[in-house]
Design an enzyme around this catalytic site. Structure first.
Site, PDB file in Angstrom:
ATOM      1  N   ARG A 122       3.706  18.320 -31.426  1.00 17.90           N
ATOM      2  CA  ARG A 122       2.477  18.181 -32.218  1.00 17.90           C
ATOM      3  C   ARG A 122       1.463  17.348 -31.457  1.00 17.90           C
ATOM      4  NH1 ARG A 122       2.627  15.132 -36.674  1.00 17.90           N
ATOM      5  NH2 ARG A 122       0.750  16.065 -37.503  1.00 17.90           N
ATOM      6  N   LYS A 187      13.403   9.374 -33.622  1.00 13.72           N
ATOM      7  CA  LYS A 187      13.160  10.814 -33.751  1.00 13.72           C
ATOM      8  C   LYS A 187      14.327  11.644 -33.220  1.00 13.72           C
ATOM      9  CE  LYS A 187       9.530  14.177 -33.267  1.00 13.72           C
ATOM     10  NZ  LYS A 187       8.097  14.348 -33.393  1.00 13.72           N
ATOM     11  N   ARG A 328       2.528   6.049 -39.221  1.00 10.59           N
ATOM     12  CA  ARG A 328       3.428   5.039 -38.650  1.00 10.59           C
ATOM     13  C   ARG A 328       3.531   3.862 -39.618  1.00 10.59           C
ATOM     14  NH1 ARG A 328       0.211   1.124 -36.419  1.00 10.59           N
ATOM     15  NH2 ARG A 328      -1.879   1.756 -35.834  1.00 10.59           N
TER      16      ARG A 328
HETATM   17  C1  BTN Z   1       6.886  17.579 -32.704  1.00 12.15           C
HETATM   18  O1  BTN Z   1       6.033  17.145 -31.918  1.00 12.15           O
HETATM   19  O2  BTN Z   1       7.528  16.827 -33.429  1.00 12.15           O
HETATM   20  C2  BTN Z   1       7.174  19.048 -32.779  1.00 12.15           C
HETATM   21  C3  BTN Z   1       8.139  19.468 -31.713  1.00 12.15           C
HETATM   22  C4  BTN Z   1       8.488  20.931 -31.763  1.00 12.15           C
HETATM   23  C5  BTN Z   1       9.335  21.341 -30.583  1.00 12.15           C
HETATM   24  C6  BTN Z   1       9.841  22.743 -30.711  1.00 12.15           C
HETATM   25  S1  BTN Z   1      11.060  23.129 -29.495  1.00 12.15           S
HETATM   26  C7  BTN Z   1      11.002  24.799 -29.947  1.00 12.15           C
HETATM   27  C8  BTN Z   1       9.553  25.139 -30.188  1.00 12.15           C
HETATM   28  N1  BTN Z   1       8.909  25.486 -28.942  1.00 12.15           N
HETATM   29  C9  BTN Z   1       7.978  24.611 -28.583  1.00 12.15           C
HETATM   30  O3  BTN Z   1       7.303  24.668 -27.536  1.00 12.15           O
HETATM   31  N2  BTN Z   1       7.892  23.637 -29.500  1.00 12.15           N
HETATM   32  C10 BTN Z   1       8.811  23.851 -30.594  1.00 12.15           C
END
Ligand code: BTN
Length: 331
Positions: A122, A187, A328
């Site tokens: 994100r 996380k 946060r």
């Molecule tokens: C976040 O930032 O918390 C979201 C992370 C999401 C990661 C997943 S891994 C599978 C899918 N492909 C990506 O490039 N991102 C999501």
């Protein structure tokens, strides 16, 4: 090509002689040595070489296996999985899913990879995605009534992930609004939804999930926030000191996510709200919400029926929607 021959032979963690590998690849033993080194560099896997014994990956590695994943699907999820695309390496499974939208029609298409070279998080962050240690998956679904009917979907996916981990007998996790999966405040996983099509009509949604299973320390150095993984969690809290394995986890996740996607448009987030609130890591805690540099402080009071965070501020209750907001704890 050499990788797909070498990896299954080394995956068990047992030694495999140079000759066996040479025969399998149809090359000399010197060429095997070069291929093994290339494999180690490309994947970041530790590959040990011992004279007289051969090569091995210490501790082994469980590769993703479509047959094992399908075999672990529950009765209500199995018919919802229309195709499962397992790649060795890809920039991002979400990007792959978006590229393939025309060719492989949703619903129920799942893209996954052993490794992502440009995993998306994100707010423009990268998602650290080392080879064959974690899970990276993107589930594609089609909805008929546009973005409005999908409010709260990413929060509901968080609940589905928590339920899947519970079904695997793992210790309980918490959720951080809008869509982080946490354990002990760190996380463990993240969810990233991307959408194509008509915002007011038929649209395709890519539900991306990254779950840290056994993050190697070398890769972890790239993560810029407090993190954990299932191996650490299980080691501390789980009687067997182990996670159930990536294929079993994958099935457990699909067992929850596919039925959720199949029912969400009719049921809406209301059907998931209570479960989300029970998992809320920040319930009734002082927090600061960051909206592109603009900060709002308040007490987190759960979410409404659309998944909007209810923030109690000095000027009253404010409803905050996801997007580019990040939460946060107040220091
Ligand atoms: C976040 O930032 O918390 C979201 C992370 C999401 C990661 C997943 S891994 C599978 C899918 N492909 C990506 O490039 N991102 C999501």
């Amino acid at each position: 090509m050499p990788r797909s021959v070498l990896l299954p032979l080394l995956a068990s963690g047992d030694f495999c002689s140079g000759q066996v590998l040479a025969d399998a690849l149809g090359v000399s033993r010197t060429a095997v040595w070069k291929q093994v080194n290339k494999l180690a560099v490309e994947t970041g896997l530790e590959i040990e070489s011992v004279k007289g014994k051969g090569y091995r990956i210490p501790g082994g590695v469980e590769l993703l296996d479509a047959a094992r994943i399908r075999a672990g699907l529950a009765q209500q999820a199995a018919p919802l999985l229309s195709s499962l695309n397992i790649l060795e390496s890809v920039d991002s499974t979400n990007a792959e899913a978006m590229r393939q939208l025309e060719a492989v029609r949703p619903p129920g298409v799942v893209h996954t990879a052993e490794q992502q070279t440009a995993g998306r998080g994100r707010r423009g962050r990268q998602w650290v995605s080392p080879f064959a240690r974690n899970l990276y998956l993107s589930v594609v679904w089609e909805f008929g009534q546009g973005a409005g009917s999908l409010e709260g979907l990413s929060l509901a996916v968080g609940v589905a992930v928590a339920r899947a981990l519970r079904a695997c007998d793992l210790p309980p996790v918490q959720l951080k609004w809008p869509n982080d999966v946490l354990h002990g405040g760190k996380k463990l996983g993240g969810i990233l939804l991307e959408m194509a099509g008509d915002v007011a009509g038929p649209c395709q949604v890519v539900v991306g999930l990254g779950l840290n299973v056994a993050m190697p320390p070398s890769a972890a150095r790239e993560i810029d926030q407090a993190w954990t993984d299932l191996a650490t969690m299980a080691g501390h809290d789980h009687s067997q000191g182990q996670h159930p394995g990536r294929n079993a986890l994958f099935s457990a996740l699909l067992n929850e996510i596919l039925p959720l996607l199949a029912t969400f448009e009719n049921a809406g987030f209301g059907a998931w709200r209570e479960q989300w609130q029970d998992l809320d890591a920040y319930a009734d805690k002082p927090v600061v919400l960051d909206a592109s540099g603009h900060r709002v402080a308040g007490i987190a009071r759960g979410v409404d029926h659309r998944g909007a965070l209810q923030l109690e501020t000095t000027t009253g209750m404010q409803s905050m929607f996801g997007g580019e907001l990040s939460l946060r704890p107040a220091s």
